[in-house]
Design an enzyme around this catalytic site. Structure first.
Site, PDB file in Angstrom:
ATOM      1  N   HIS A  63       0.838  -1.199   0.000  1.00 10.01           N
ATOM      2  CA  HIS A  63       0.000   0.000   0.000  1.00 10.01           C
ATOM      3  C   HIS A  63       0.870   1.245   0.000  1.00 10.01           C
ATOM      4  CE1 HIS A  63      -2.225   3.232   2.305  1.00 10.01           C
ATOM      5  NE2 HIS A  63      -2.956   3.068   1.213  1.00 10.01           N
ATOM      6  N   SER A  64       0.576   2.182  -0.888  1.00  6.57           N
ATOM      7  CA  SER A  64       1.231   3.481  -0.897  1.00  6.57           C
ATOM      8  C   SER A  64       2.758   3.320  -0.932  1.00  6.57           C
ATOM      9  CB  SER A  64       0.753   4.291   0.318  1.00  6.57           C
ATOM     10  OG  SER A  64       1.035   5.656   0.160  1.00  6.57           O
ATOM     11  N   PHE A  65       3.471   3.801   0.080  1.00  2.00           N
ATOM     12  CA  PHE A  65       4.928   3.681   0.111  1.00  2.00           C
ATOM     13  C   PHE A  65       5.369   2.220   0.115  1.00  2.00           C
ATOM     14  CE2 PHE A  65       9.220   4.166   1.790  1.00  2.00           C
ATOM     15  CZ  PHE A  65       9.647   5.353   1.212  1.00  2.00           C
TER      16      PHE A  65
END
Length: 241
Positions: free
Chosen positions: A79-81
């Site tokens: 997720h994301s980073f």
């Protein structure tokens, strides 16, 4: 359940393995194995925050869990980073992975840093925030609304758990030779409601690349909080696909 899948769920910046609780509960109730590692310096490992933490540290954190638990056929979700870490793991141990899921994830090309993949104005603002809050050690957490978390019941739950994020992981290069995903089955999941504008350039890049699956999810950036049921169902679908 004999056809249960194995999931490793990797959190994004300022978060920890804790953020996956609602999704992990649903997946385990269906008979799947779920691991939610926390990267060094974050969550319950915040006491390890230091300037020595790089993006390679996060890659080794996740790869270490897969190796220590002797996992194979893994559906690896970033997720994301966390999308950066799973790209590194895909190069380090592709034989253990079944499918890569980039959940509203940040992606950079081999040898480039996360700051290279973000708009210049976002980079400048984050460097200033790190300098002002910690002398350049870490990035202070933004409010929950920045992640599309708007439910009044969820905002305090998120905000009391977010921890400063090690700046070195944004400045260090992605330790892969390429290509992103290493030829493995991979899908980008775009959280559309509301869209996380910081990732607009990343999403444009993914759409121009061959071999990528694409799915939309009508929720905010922190989908594991705001839409755990639909997200869990989608992850199972992708894992079985």
């Amino acid at each position: 359940m004999s056809d249960g899948l194995t999931f490793v769920l990797v959190h994004g910046a300022w978060h920890g393995g804790w953020c996956w609780a609602r999704v992990a509960d649903r997946l385990r109730a269906q008979g799947h194995r779920v691991f939610t590692p926390t990267c060094t310096g974050l969550g319950e490992r915040a006491h390890l925050l230091s300037r020595a933490i790089t993006l390679d540290t996060f890659v080794r954190d996740v790869a270490g869990v897969i190796a220590a638990e002797e996992l194979t056929d893994v559906v690896l979700v970033g997720h994301s980073f966390g999308g950066l870490a799973i790209s590194g793991v895909a190069e380090a141990m592709p034989e253990r992975l079944r499918h890569l899921v980039y959940l509203d994830a940040l992606i950079v090309e081999p040898g480039r840093s996360p700051f290279d993949g973000l708009p210049p104005e976002v980079v400048a603002a984050r460097r200033r925030a790190a300098a002002d809050s910690s002398g350049g050690l870490s990035l202070p957490p933004p409010p929950a609304a920045a992640f599309g978390v708007l439910d009044p019941a969820d905002v305090p739950w998120i905000e009391r758990r977010l921890t400063p994020h090690p700046l070195g992981t944004y400045e260090s290069p992605l330790p892969i030779r390429g290509p992103v995903g290493n030829g493995l089955p991979r899908t980008y999941v775009d959280c559309t409601t509301p869209s996380y504008a910081t990732l607009d350039r990343v999403k444009t890049w993914v759409r121009d690349q061959p071999g990528w699956g694409w799915r939309d999810l009508a929720t905010g950036h922190d989908a594991m909080v705001s839409a755990p049921g639909p997200l869990a169902d989608l992850l199972v679908e992708l894992g079985r696909g």
